[in-house]
Design a protein around this motif. Sequence first.
Motif, PDB file in Angstrom:
ATOM      1  N   ILE A   6       4.112   5.782  -6.483  1.00  0.00           N
ATOM      2  CA  ILE A   6       3.826   4.425  -6.966  1.00  0.00           C
ATOM      3  C   ILE A   6       3.406   3.523  -5.804  1.00  0.00           C
ATOM      4  O   ILE A   6       2.403   2.801  -5.886  1.00  0.00           O
ATOM      5  N   ALA A   7       4.182   3.571  -4.717  1.00  0.00           N
ATOM      6  CA  ALA A   7       3.889   2.718  -3.564  1.00  0.00           C
ATOM      7  C   ALA A   7       2.555   3.084  -2.910  1.00  0.00           C
ATOM      8  O   ALA A   7       1.777   2.205  -2.517  1.00  0.00           O
ATOM      9  N   MET A   8       2.285   4.389  -2.789  1.00  0.00           N
ATOM     10  CA  MET A   8       1.052   4.834  -2.148  1.00  0.00           C
ATOM     11  C   MET A   8      -0.165   4.491  -2.994  1.00  0.00           C
ATOM     12  O   MET A   8      -1.205   4.094  -2.454  1.00  0.00           O
ATOM     13  N   GLU A   9      -0.046   4.633  -4.290  1.00  0.00           N
ATOM     14  CA  GLU A   9      -1.178   4.341  -5.173  1.00  0.00           C
ATOM     15  C   GLU A   9      -1.563   2.864  -5.114  1.00  0.00           C
ATOM     16  O   GLU A   9      -2.744   2.515  -5.094  1.00  0.00           O
ATOM     17  N   SER A  10      -0.557   1.988  -5.077  1.00  0.00           N
ATOM     18  CA  SER A  10      -0.820   0.543  -5.059  1.00  0.00           C
ATOM     19  C   SER A  10      -0.819  -0.041  -3.654  1.00  0.00           C
ATOM     20  O   SER A  10      -1.085  -1.234  -3.481  1.00  0.00           O
ATOM     21  N   GLN A  11      -0.485   0.782  -2.659  1.00  0.00           N
ATOM     22  CA  GLN A  11      -0.456   0.379  -1.251  1.00  0.00           C
ATOM     23  C   GLN A  11       0.412  -0.876  -1.040  1.00  0.00           C
ATOM     24  O   GLN A  11      -0.026  -1.867  -0.465  1.00  0.00           O
ATOM     25  N   VAL A  12       1.647  -0.780  -1.538  1.00  0.00           N
ATOM     26  CA  VAL A  12       2.614  -1.869  -1.361  1.00  0.00           C
ATOM     27  C   VAL A  12       3.788  -1.342  -0.540  1.00  0.00           C
ATOM     28  O   VAL A  12       4.085  -0.141  -0.555  1.00  0.00           O
ATOM     29  N   PRO A  13       4.488  -2.209   0.177  1.00  0.00           N
ATOM     30  CA  PRO A  13       5.617  -1.758   1.003  1.00  0.00           C
ATOM     31  C   PRO A  13       6.778  -1.247   0.158  1.00  0.00           C
ATOM     32  O   PRO A  13       6.956  -1.631  -1.000  1.00  0.00           O
ATOM     33  N   ILE A  14       7.561  -0.381   0.775  1.00  0.00           N
ATOM     34  CA  ILE A  14       8.821   0.071   0.192  1.00  0.00           C
ATOM     35  C   ILE A  14       9.953  -0.651   0.920  1.00  0.00           C
ATOM     36  O   ILE A  14       9.975  -0.708   2.153  1.00  0.00           O
ATOM     37  N   VAL A  15      10.876  -1.213   0.148  1.00  0.00           N
ATOM     38  CA  VAL A  15      12.047  -1.873   0.729  1.00  0.00           C
ATOM     39  C   VAL A  15      13.273  -1.030   0.414  1.00  0.00           C
ATOM     40  O   VAL A  15      13.755  -1.017  -0.722  1.00  0.00           O
TER      41      VAL A  15
ATOM     42  N   ASN B  12       1.845   9.771   4.868  1.00  0.00           N
ATOM     43  CA  ASN B  12       2.387  11.120   4.685  1.00  0.00           C
ATOM     44  C   ASN B  12       3.627  11.006   3.784  1.00  0.00           C
ATOM     45  O   ASN B  12       4.649  10.479   4.192  1.00  0.00           O
ATOM     46  N   LYS B  13       3.487  11.489   2.575  1.00  0.00           N
ATOM     47  CA  LYS B  13       4.550  11.280   1.586  1.00  0.00           C
ATOM     48  C   LYS B  13       5.869  11.911   2.003  1.00  0.00           C
ATOM     49  O   LYS B  13       6.936  11.297   1.845  1.00  0.00           O
ATOM     50  N   GLU B  14       5.833  13.110   2.535  1.00  0.00           N
ATOM     51  CA  GLU B  14       7.080  13.775   2.917  1.00  0.00           C
ATOM     52  C   GLU B  14       7.754  13.045   4.079  1.00  0.00           C
ATOM     53  O   GLU B  14       8.974  12.891   4.109  1.00  0.00           O
ATOM     54  N   ALA B  15       6.944  12.574   5.031  1.00  0.00           N
ATOM     55  CA  ALA B  15       7.508  11.811   6.150  1.00  0.00           C
ATOM     56  C   ALA B  15       8.072  10.484   5.656  1.00  0.00           C
ATOM     57  O   ALA B  15       9.120  10.016   6.136  1.00  0.00           O
ATOM     58  N   LEU B  16       7.410   9.878   4.676  1.00  0.00           N
ATOM     59  CA  LEU B  16       7.866   8.620   4.091  1.00  0.00           C
ATOM     60  C   LEU B  16       9.199   8.813   3.369  1.00  0.00           C
ATOM     61  O   LEU B  16      10.133   8.006   3.522  1.00  0.00           O
ATOM     62  N   LYS B  17       9.303   9.881   2.615  1.00  0.00           N
ATOM     63  CA  LYS B  17      10.557  10.185   1.912  1.00  0.00           C
ATOM     64  C   LYS B  17      11.689  10.411   2.908  1.00  0.00           C
ATOM     65  O   LYS B  17      12.807   9.921   2.733  1.00  0.00           O
TER      66      LYS B  17
END
Length: 280
Positions: A202-211, A254-259
């Motif tokens: 969701i965050a990557m698709e809309s390019q919004v920060p994760i808190v 990088n989704k895995e690094a982000l997770k």
Amino acid sequence: LAYAACFFLLPIVSVYQERRIWKHPLPRLSLWGCAKVYWYNVYWLTLSQLGVLALLPFFLLGVNVEIAASLVERYTAYIIAYIFVGPVVIRGNENLPPPTQSVVYIANHSSQIDACVVYFLRRRFKGIAKKEIVYMPGAGLLALMARHVFINRKKGSNKESIQKMYAETAKALKSGKSIWIFPQGTREMIQQLPFKDGAFNIAMESQVPIVPISIQIPRRGWNQLYPFNLLWNRNIEPVILTIHKAIPVTKDSNKEALKEECFRVVYSVLPLAAASKKTK
């Protein structure tokens, strides 16, 4: 009569579900703790129903009651927290984005208490929840009025439901709203369950920060004598919400690094658990 009975019967199921989570090495739920879980849910459903009755005429006339329904949810959460849970402490307020900024909030999911205390952030958001919640008396219709996003986890319908979820969350974020999601997908007090992909997609698709947010529930939790111990003890163990710095996200992240980063940040301030630290 059957509908009214649900307000007192469904909380029994909630007690059973919560009791399964509080297991060794944590203290088991006492009879007092079970009673608090039960009445917590009765109050939640009943107060939600009162809000629904107030908003229903406008809702049936086609009026958008999303903001009003969100406020009912927030103040219902305040009431049941003050009666059954205890004090809620917010740390890292300086990291909380302004109300007008679209972000994806994520947090660990340990207990029914989580769904109540997140409203102490005083931010509007669309939550991601399982579709079954819609059928709960009071709270289900209120959630529909607040336009939360529901996902069907039943096999066969899951793929279409997930696609719909991504479309709805992208639309919400584009319009300036925020999303709240528990990336573990289920409640767990002992193990640090791996984060699923949904929040990060969701965050990557809309390019919004994760808190990232850490929710720390006292070890004694429901078993505390709160609110009666207010009579002799002012040092009640609070639920602590720690707001961490927002993590920038782009489509190329990088989704895995982000997770892995979000997992590490969320659990960095929480007590150690018998954990699997996999994030896949």
